[in-house]
Design a protein around this motif. Structure first.
Motif, PDB file in Angstrom:
ATOM      1  N   ILE A  39       0.839  -1.199   0.000  1.00 39.31           N
ATOM      2  CA  ILE A  39       0.000   0.000   0.000  1.00 39.31           C
ATOM      3  C   ILE A  39       0.877   1.254   0.000  1.00 39.31           C
ATOM      4  O   ILE A  39       0.603   2.227  -0.704  1.00 39.31           O
ATOM      5  N   GLY A  40       1.941   1.233   0.769  1.00 35.84           N
ATOM      6  CA  GLY A  40       2.846   2.363   0.815  1.00 35.84           C
ATOM      7  C   GLY A  40       3.478   2.670  -0.527  1.00 35.84           C
ATOM      8  O   GLY A  40       3.805   3.823  -0.830  1.00 35.84           O
ATOM      9  N   ALA A  41       3.637   1.636  -1.363  1.00 32.72           N
ATOM     10  CA  ALA A  41       4.218   1.819  -2.694  1.00 32.72           C
ATOM     11  C   ALA A  41       3.225   2.386  -3.695  1.00 32.72           C
ATOM     12  O   ALA A  41       3.605   2.725  -4.814  1.00 32.72           O
ATOM     13  N   GLY A  42       1.945   2.447  -3.314  1.00 37.29           N
ATOM     14  CA  GLY A  42       0.960   3.054  -4.197  1.00 37.29           C
ATOM     15  C   GLY A  42      -0.263   2.234  -4.513  1.00 37.29           C
ATOM     16  O   GLY A  42      -1.179   2.727  -5.174  1.00 37.29           O
ATOM     17  N   ALA A  43      -0.318   0.978  -4.065  1.00 41.02           N
ATOM     18  CA  ALA A  43      -1.507   0.159  -4.320  1.00 41.02           C
ATOM     19  C   ALA A  43      -2.690   0.666  -3.498  1.00 41.02           C
ATOM     20  O   ALA A  43      -2.514   1.210  -2.402  1.00 41.02           O
ATOM     21  N   ASP A  44      -3.877   0.482  -4.029  1.00 42.36           N
ATOM     22  CA  ASP A  44      -5.098   0.874  -3.329  1.00 42.36           C
ATOM     23  C   ASP A  44      -5.627  -0.229  -2.433  1.00 42.36           C
ATOM     24  O   ASP A  44      -6.450   0.023  -1.546  1.00 42.36           O
ATOM     25  N   GLY A  45      -5.192  -1.452  -2.676  1.00 44.66           N
ATOM     26  CA  GLY A  45      -5.623  -2.585  -1.884  1.00 44.66           C
ATOM     27  C   GLY A  45      -4.725  -3.766  -2.141  1.00 44.66           C
ATOM     28  O   GLY A  45      -3.780  -3.695  -2.935  1.00 44.66           O
ATOM     29  N   VAL A  46      -5.012  -4.875  -1.458  1.00 44.52           N
ATOM     30  CA  VAL A  46      -4.232  -6.097  -1.631  1.00 44.52           C
ATOM     31  C   VAL A  46      -5.172  -7.281  -1.821  1.00 44.52           C
ATOM     32  O   VAL A  46      -6.218  -7.362  -1.184  1.00 44.52           O
ATOM     33  N   ALA A  47      -4.788  -8.170  -2.715  1.00 45.60           N
ATOM     34  CA  ALA A  47      -5.548  -9.399  -2.962  1.00 45.60           C
ATOM     35  C   ALA A  47      -4.726 -10.577  -2.485  1.00 45.60           C
ATOM     36  O   ALA A  47      -3.513 -10.631  -2.723  1.00 45.60           O
ATOM     37  N   VAL A  48      -5.363 -11.502  -1.811  1.00 41.82           N
ATOM     38  CA  VAL A  48      -4.655 -12.651  -1.247  1.00 41.82           C
ATOM     39  C   VAL A  48      -5.425 -13.936  -1.515  1.00 41.82           C
ATOM     40  O   VAL A  48      -6.638 -13.929  -1.699  1.00 41.82           O
ATOM     41  N   ILE A  49      -4.664 -15.015  -1.496  1.00 42.19           N
ATOM     42  CA  ILE A  49      -5.260 -16.350  -1.552  1.00 42.19           C
ATOM     43  C   ILE A  49      -4.936 -17.058  -0.246  1.00 42.19           C
ATOM     44  O   ILE A  49      -5.739 -17.130   0.669  1.00 42.19           O
ATOM     45  N   SER A  50      -3.691 -17.525  -0.108  1.00 40.92           N
ATOM     46  CA  SER A  50      -3.335 -18.355   1.033  1.00 40.92           C
ATOM     47  C   SER A  50      -3.316 -17.595   2.355  1.00 40.92           C
ATOM     48  O   SER A  50      -3.539 -18.196   3.413  1.00 40.92           O
ATOM     49  N   ALA A  51      -3.054 -16.291   2.340  1.00 41.46           N
ATOM     50  CA  ALA A  51      -2.981 -15.539   3.588  1.00 41.46           C
ATOM     51  C   ALA A  51      -4.270 -15.624   4.383  1.00 41.46           C
ATOM     52  O   ALA A  51      -4.262 -15.535   5.615  1.00 41.46           O
ATOM     53  N   ILE A  52      -5.387 -15.787   3.704  1.00 41.35           N
ATOM     54  CA  ILE A  52      -6.669 -15.989   4.381  1.00 41.35           C
ATOM     55  C   ILE A  52      -7.100 -17.447   4.315  1.00 41.35           C
ATOM     56  O   ILE A  52      -7.471 -18.047   5.318  1.00 41.35           O
ATOM     57  N   THR A  53      -7.027 -18.035   3.121  1.00 40.42           N
ATOM     58  CA  THR A  53      -7.573 -19.376   2.916  1.00 40.42           C
ATOM     59  C   THR A  53      -6.859 -20.438   3.746  1.00 40.42           C
ATOM     60  O   THR A  53      -7.487 -21.370   4.243  1.00 40.42           O
ATOM     61  N   ALA A  54      -5.535 -20.306   3.893  1.00 39.45           N
ATOM     62  CA  ALA A  54      -4.765 -21.300   4.641  1.00 39.45           C
ATOM     63  C   ALA A  54      -4.590 -20.931   6.108  1.00 39.45           C
ATOM     64  O   ALA A  54      -3.973 -21.686   6.861  1.00 39.45           O
ATOM     65  N   ALA A  55      -5.123 -19.804   6.527  1.00 37.99           N
ATOM     66  CA  ALA A  55      -4.967 -19.362   7.913  1.00 37.99           C
ATOM     67  C   ALA A  55      -5.796 -20.226   8.860  1.00 37.99           C
ATOM     68  O   ALA A  55      -6.877 -20.700   8.502  1.00 37.99           O
ATOM     69  N   ASP A  56      -5.294 -20.406  10.078  1.00 38.97           N
ATOM     70  CA  ASP A  56      -6.056 -21.152  11.082  1.00 38.97           C
ATOM     71  C   ASP A  56      -7.377 -20.451  11.383  1.00 38.97           C
ATOM     72  O   ASP A  56      -8.400 -21.094  11.608  1.00 38.97           O
ATOM     73  N   ASP A  57      -7.348 -19.136  11.390  1.00 37.76           N
ATOM     74  CA  ASP A  57      -8.541 -18.329  11.661  1.00 37.76           C
ATOM     75  C   ASP A  57      -8.682 -17.308  10.532  1.00 37.76           C
ATOM     76  O   ASP A  57      -8.112 -16.217  10.597  1.00 37.76           O
ATOM     77  N   PRO A  58      -9.417 -17.645   9.459  1.00 37.25           N
ATOM     78  CA  PRO A  58      -9.530 -16.732   8.321  1.00 37.25           C
ATOM     79  C   PRO A  58     -10.117 -15.370   8.669  1.00 37.25           C
ATOM     80  O   PRO A  58      -9.726 -14.357   8.076  1.00 37.25           O
ATOM     81  N   ALA A  59     -11.033 -15.323   9.628  1.00 32.97           N
ATOM     82  CA  ALA A  59     -11.618 -14.037  10.017  1.00 32.97           C
ATOM     83  C   ALA A  59     -10.555 -13.143  10.650  1.00 32.97           C
ATOM     84  O   ALA A  59     -10.448 -11.951  10.327  1.00 32.97           O
ATOM     85  N   ALA A  60      -9.757 -13.718  11.550  1.00 33.08           N
ATOM     86  CA  ALA A  60      -8.689 -12.942  12.189  1.00 33.08           C
ATOM     87  C   ALA A  60      -7.646 -12.516  11.169  1.00 33.08           C
ATOM     88  O   ALA A  60      -7.140 -11.385  11.217  1.00 33.08           O
ATOM     89  N   ALA A  61      -7.316 -13.403  10.224  1.00 30.22           N
ATOM     90  CA  ALA A  61      -6.350 -13.062   9.185  1.00 30.22           C
ATOM     91  C   ALA A  61      -6.855 -11.911   8.319  1.00 30.22           C
ATOM     92  O   ALA A  61      -6.084 -11.034   7.915  1.00 30.22           O
TER      93      ALA A  61
END
Length: 212
Positions: free
Chosen positions: A175-197
């Motif tokens: 975001i600091g480099a200029g992106a407006d948002g971030v898209a993820v797959i494993s950072a949420i999908t593979a997390a033990d707690d997807p809501a917390a992630a």
């Protein structure tokens, strides 16, 4: 359209949980947009899943995007579609889905970003920013780094989303480099707690925005 946190589904990474369960948890955590990917899934199964996700996301007020398949997006009344280099042109998506549809485009260079903007894309998915095993990328689009995010952000007026190896501990830098948002797959999908992630990812986006 809020693109702060963007989940791309991938049931193969979900630790025996269903995509519906992952999306439910991500919604609980405040996800801003969901993309139905599931490229390995048979067409009929993806359609059935899409209908479930459409009902779930609509009730939550979260936009649902379909990866690649314009026909599937139309069939499940999705909010839009995300297209890559080998997919049909943006103009075809507009013709099939209507002017109100959200149409995203994957790019990895400033030149491609400008071309996609001229073609009518609503936002750009830019990456892979960091090393990732979640999806295949062409050599030009592998580990493009933050400098390329900055170059793309400077090249276009439409929103950009950084994708590829993004996690709560590096999302702020994207975001600091200029992106407006971030898209993820494993950072949420593979997390033990997807809501917390999801919440952690959202907090990182806010930190990145404050650092600009």
């Amino acid at each position: 359209m809020n693109l702060d946190t963007y989940l791309v589904t991938a049931e193969r990474l979900s630790e025996d949980r269903s995509t519906v369960e992952i999306v439910e948890s991500a919604i609980d955590g405040g996800i801003d947009l969901v993309q139905l990917r599931e490229k390995e899934m048979p067409a009929r199964d993806r359609y059935d899943l899409g209908q479930e996700l459409r009902e779930l996301t609509r009730a939550a007020g979260v936009p649902l995007i379909v990866n690649d398949r314009i026909g599937l997006a139309a069939a499940i009344d999705a909010d839009g579609v995300h297209l890559g280099d080998e997919d049909l042109p943006i103009a075809v998506a507009r013709e099939q889905l209507g002017e109100a549809a959200i149409v995203g485009r994957s790019v990895s260079t400033a030149e491609a970003a400008r071309e996609a903007e001229r073609a009518g894309a609503d936002y750009l998915g830019v990456g892979a920013v960091y090393p990732t095993d979640s999806k295949d990328t062409n050599p030009e689009g592998t580990e493009i780094g933050l400098d390329r995010i900055e170059a793309v952000a400077e090249a276009v007026e439409i929103p950009i989303v950084g994708i590829g190896g993004v996690k709560p501990d590096n999302a702020a830098a994207v975001i600091g480099a200029g992106a407006d948002g971030v898209a993820v797959i494993s950072a949420i999908t593979a997390a033990d707690d997807p809501a917390a992630a999801t919440r952690e990812l959202g907090a990182a986006v806010e930190r990145g925005r404050e650092s600009r």
